[in-house]
Design a protein around this motif. Structure first.
Motif, short mmCIF file in Angstrom:
data_model
loop_
_atom_site.label_atom_id
_atom_site.label_comp_id
_atom_site.label_asym_id
_atom_site.label_seq_id
_atom_site.Cartn_x
_atom_site.Cartn_y
_atom_site.Cartn_z
N LEU A 268 -11.88 -2.38 14.36
CA LEU A 268 -12.45 -3.52 13.65
C LEU A 268 -11.88 -3.62 12.24
O LEU A 268 -11.65 -4.72 11.73
N THR A 269 -11.65 -2.48 11.62
CA THR A 269 -11.05 -2.50 10.27
C THR A 269 -9.64 -3.07 10.32
O THR A 269 -9.26 -3.90 9.47
N LEU A 270 -8.86 -2.66 11.30
CA LEU A 270 -7.50 -3.20 11.44
C LEU A 270 -7.54 -4.70 11.72
O LEU A 270 -6.72 -5.46 11.20
N LEU A 271 -8.51 -5.13 12.53
CA LEU A 271 -8.66 -6.56 12.81
C LEU A 271 -9.02 -7.30 11.54
O LEU A 271 -8.54 -8.42 11.28
N ALA A 272 -9.89 -6.70 10.71
CA ALA A 272 -10.29 -7.34 9.46
C ALA A 272 -9.13 -7.45 8.48
O ALA A 272 -8.94 -8.47 7.81
N VAL A 273 -8.33 -6.41 8.42
CA VAL A 273 -7.17 -6.40 7.51
C VAL A 273 -6.12 -7.39 7.98
O VAL A 273 -5.42 -8.02 7.17
N SER A 274 -5.98 -7.54 9.28
CA SER A 274 -5.08 -8.49 9.94
C SER A 274 -3.62 -8.04 9.86
O SER A 274 -3.31 -6.97 9.33
N HIS A 275 -2.75 -8.90 10.34
CA HIS A 275 -1.32 -8.59 10.37
C HIS A 275 -0.67 -8.84 9.02
O HIS A 275 0.51 -8.51 8.83
N ARG A 276 -1.41 -9.45 8.09
CA ARG A 276 -0.91 -9.63 6.72
C ARG A 276 -1.70 -8.69 5.83
O ARG A 276 -2.78 -9.03 5.35
N VAL A 277 -1.18 -7.51 5.63
CA VAL A 277 -1.91 -6.44 4.97
C VAL A 277 -1.77 -6.60 3.46
O VAL A 277 -0.68 -6.48 2.90
N GLY A 278 -2.91 -6.88 2.81
CA GLY A 278 -2.91 -7.08 1.37
C GLY A 278 -3.48 -5.89 0.63
O GLY A 278 -4.48 -5.29 1.04
N LEU A 279 -2.84 -5.53 -0.46
CA LEU A 279 -3.33 -4.48 -1.36
C LEU A 279 -3.33 -5.07 -2.75
O LEU A 279 -2.25 -5.27 -3.34
N GLY A 280 -4.51 -5.37 -3.28
CA GLY A 280 -4.55 -6.07 -4.55
C GLY A 280 -3.94 -7.45 -4.40
O GLY A 280 -4.17 -8.14 -3.40
N PRO A 281 -3.10 -7.88 -5.32
CA PRO A 281 -2.52 -9.22 -5.24
C PRO A 281 -1.29 -9.32 -4.35
O PRO A 281 -0.74 -10.41 -4.16
N ALA A 282 -0.85 -8.21 -3.76
CA ALA A 282 0.41 -8.20 -3.01
C ALA A 282 0.17 -8.03 -1.52
O ALA A 282 -0.73 -7.30 -1.09
N VAL A 283 0.99 -8.70 -0.72
CA VAL A 283 1.02 -8.48 0.73
C VAL A 283 2.01 -7.37 1.01
O VAL A 283 3.22 -7.53 0.81
N LEU A 284 1.50 -6.21 1.45
CA LEU A 284 2.36 -5.06 1.69
C LEU A 284 3.15 -5.18 2.98
O LEU A 284 4.26 -4.67 3.10
N LEU A 285 2.52 -5.84 3.98
CA LEU A 285 3.12 -5.88 5.31
C LEU A 285 2.75 -7.19 5.98
O LEU A 285 1.58 -7.58 5.99
N ASP A 286 3.73 -7.88 6.52
CA ASP A 286 3.50 -9.10 7.29
C ASP A 286 4.22 -8.94 8.62
O ASP A 286 5.45 -8.90 8.67
N LEU A 287 3.45 -8.85 9.69
CA LEU A 287 4.02 -8.58 11.01
C LEU A 287 4.46 -9.84 11.74
O LEU A 287 4.88 -9.77 12.89
N GLY A 288 4.34 -11.00 11.09
CA GLY A 288 4.82 -12.23 11.70
C GLY A 288 3.83 -12.81 12.69
O GLY A 288 2.62 -12.73 12.51
N ALA A 289 4.36 -13.40 13.75
CA ALA A 289 3.51 -14.09 14.72
C ALA A 289 2.56 -13.11 15.40
O ALA A 289 2.87 -11.94 15.60
#
Length: 544
Positions: free
Chosen positions: A333-354
């Motif tokens: 559920l935590t991973l689902l909440a964080v989503s595929h666009r992982v944000g840390l503060g003001p920055a997106v650390l990881l974007d897995l695309g579609a």
């Protein structure tokens, strides 16, 4: 004695919730009437409109949640798609004839949620084996002060977090001993959560799905099989109700990842009373404000987590091992909440695309951290309460609750101010009420599909007109819905504006659309009049 202790704990929790509801929510908010000189706003207005139309229609339809006079041009509205809290609406419709004119249950739902939240937390804690009064008081205070719950005051249906606590309590009992009765109760809770809001149902089913996982990790195949059948039956019950009540096949705007939880959100003290001034706004990396991903755990709960880790690290590790299936579900559920666009503060650390299309149904993915927060609360309370010095353990849980309650003071103040807000109508409410009373149906322009994204004034005034029409449930052509079945509603305002005015029809053109649509109305010079900044058009009355 155990029964008396149970009654005392639950009664104290109920009194706490009732006191908070009465202190924060005005009487006219809890028990509304039509004809008020102020208007509902935002999401609450949408929910109010849906419930009023549903309650004022004396007939029952199929699917059961259909309000045929709301959004007539689209074939009516399933109030579930307008967040009309079907669970409460169905109960109120059975007694609608005895309700005041223009009544709706949206305010009442807030009051019920305030009472149910701490009561459910006490019941959940007792499922862990902790049954004393003082820890119960601590967990009731903490649950009634969970920031992510209090911060949902603008969206009534999503204040039903008590379903998550009940589901967690069912998990704790089913992870100890199973039976037909508790699994039947689990299915009923899942269905009830669905009829409050589908997001809540998804979270409840996830918590119930942790039961077979936990038994499997304990290497008890027979118990895991029983639990799998039970959780499968609960899921089947939800799907059956979804099919019968018209949920299946619904789609929305999508946008998974836009409203995700930032990795810092659980420890980001926005709206904290004890850590005021440390941060000025919600943390956000997606550009969508961070409100849906708001998951500050609260100073009390964070302090309790630190105390549990320092004072009872072995108990924490043992609890995680014993409830391994729940831990895995909460991680998911935590991973689902964080989503595929992982944000840390003001920055997106990881974007897995579609992402898979099914995830687009969970646009506001940040909500999925809510069960994690409640599991942390109940788990922390249970671990602290079982300190070898039992008196100290109880005191620590009570201190956690008191600190959480103090920390939530700004959120309670914001909720109280919102509930007491009395914004004046921007449309000419008295004149429109008089016009609505003389006509049989309303064509509202612009219709919802035609409002441009970002046109906030058009959005607000359309909801305002719908709220006025809902006081008498005047059949109206359009309605705002969060989801729909099949293709998205099409924009046909030019066609509707240019159509001949029918007997009994009132065609209301709101200010933002007057310049474009008024010239299309046949005979506008003779049949249309200004009503404030809006324009109302009607056919001449029939002759004798």
């Amino acid at each position: 004695m155990p029964a008396a202790a149970s009654v005392a704990a639950h009664a104290a929790a109920a009194l706490l919730g009732a006191a908070l509801a009465l202190a924060l929510l005005p009487r006219e908010f809890l028990l509304p009437e039509a004809g008020r000189p102020w208007m509902p706003v935002g999401d609450a207005a949408q929910h109010i409109v849906a419930q009023r139309y549903f309650l004022r229609d004396p007939a029952w339809h199929w699917p059961p949640l259909l309000a045929p006079h709301l959004g007539t041009a689209e074939g009516g509205t399933n109030i579930a798609f307008a967040d009309g809290i079907p669970l409460l609406a169905l109960l109120l419709k059975a007694i609608a004839a005895w309700l005041p004119a223009g009544f709706h249950g949206i305010g009442l739902w807030y009051g019920l949620a305030f009472v149910a939240q701490p009561v459910a937390a006490v019941w959940c804690l007792r499922g862990s084996g902790e049954r004393r009064l003082v820890p119960a008081l601590g967990v009731a205070l903490a649950a009634a002060s969970m920031p992510a719950w209090l911060n949902r005051y603008g969206h009534a249906a999503l204040t039903g977090h008590f379903f998550l606590l009940v589901a967690l309590g069912l998990y704790l009992r089913l992870a100890r001993r199973q039976g037909a009765a508790p699994w039947a109760a689990a299915a009923a809770v899942a269905v009830a959560a669905l009829l409050a809001h589908p997001y809540l149902a998804a979270m409840v089913l996830a918590l119930l799905g942790a039961v077979p996982l936990t038994w499997l990790l304990r290497r008890d195949a027979a118990a895991a099989g029983t639990a799998l059948a039970g959780s499968g039956a609960a899921t089947a019950a939800v799907l059956l109700v979804m099919a019968a009540f018209g949920y299946l096949g619904a789609t929305g705007e999508g946008g998974y990842g836009q409203f995700a939880m930032n990795l810092l959100a659980p420890v980001w003290p926005h709206r904290s009373g004890l850590l005021a001034g440390l941060v000025a706004a919600e943390v956000d990396a997606t550009g969508h404000g961070g409100w849906e991903g708001y998951n500050w755990l609260g100073a009390g709960l964070l302090g309790g987590l630190a105390a549990a880790g320092l004072l009872r690290p072995r108990a924490v590790a043992a609890t995680l091992r014993r409830h391994g299936g729940l831990a895995l579900v909460l991680l998911g559920l935590t991973l689902l909440a964080v989503s595929h666009r992982v944000g840390l503060g003001p920055a997106v650390l990881l974007d897995l695309g579609a992402v898979p299309a099914v995830l687009e149904q969970f646009r506001a993915s940040g909500r999925f951290f809510w069960p994690v927060a409640y599991a942390l609360l109940i788990g922390t309370a249970a671990v602290l309460a079982r300190h070898p010095r039992r008196g100290l353990g109880a005191a620590l849980v009570l201190a956690m609750g008191l600190a959480q309650f103090a920390d939530a003071a700004p959120l309670r103040a914001a909720l109280r101010d919102w509930a007491a807000t009395r914004p004046a109508w921007t449309l000419h409410a008295p004149a429109l009420r008089a016009l609505f009373a003389r006509h049989e149906r309303l064509t509202l322009l612009p219709s919802w599909p035609c409002i441009a994204r970002g046109a906030e004034r058009d959005y607000a005034q359309t909801l305002e007109a719908l709220a006025l029409a809902s006081e008498t449930a005047l059949p109206v052509s359009t309605m705002y819905v969060a989801r729909w079945r099949g293709a998205p509603p099409a924009c046909r305002d030019d066609e509707r504006a240019a159509a001949p005015l029918a007997p009994g029809e009132l065609r209301l053109i709101l200010p933002g659309a007057v310049a474009r649509l008024l010239p299309l109305v046949p005979g506008a010079a003779e049949r249309c009049v200004a009503v404030g900044e809006a324009v109302a058009c009607a056919a001449p009355p029939a002759g004798p």
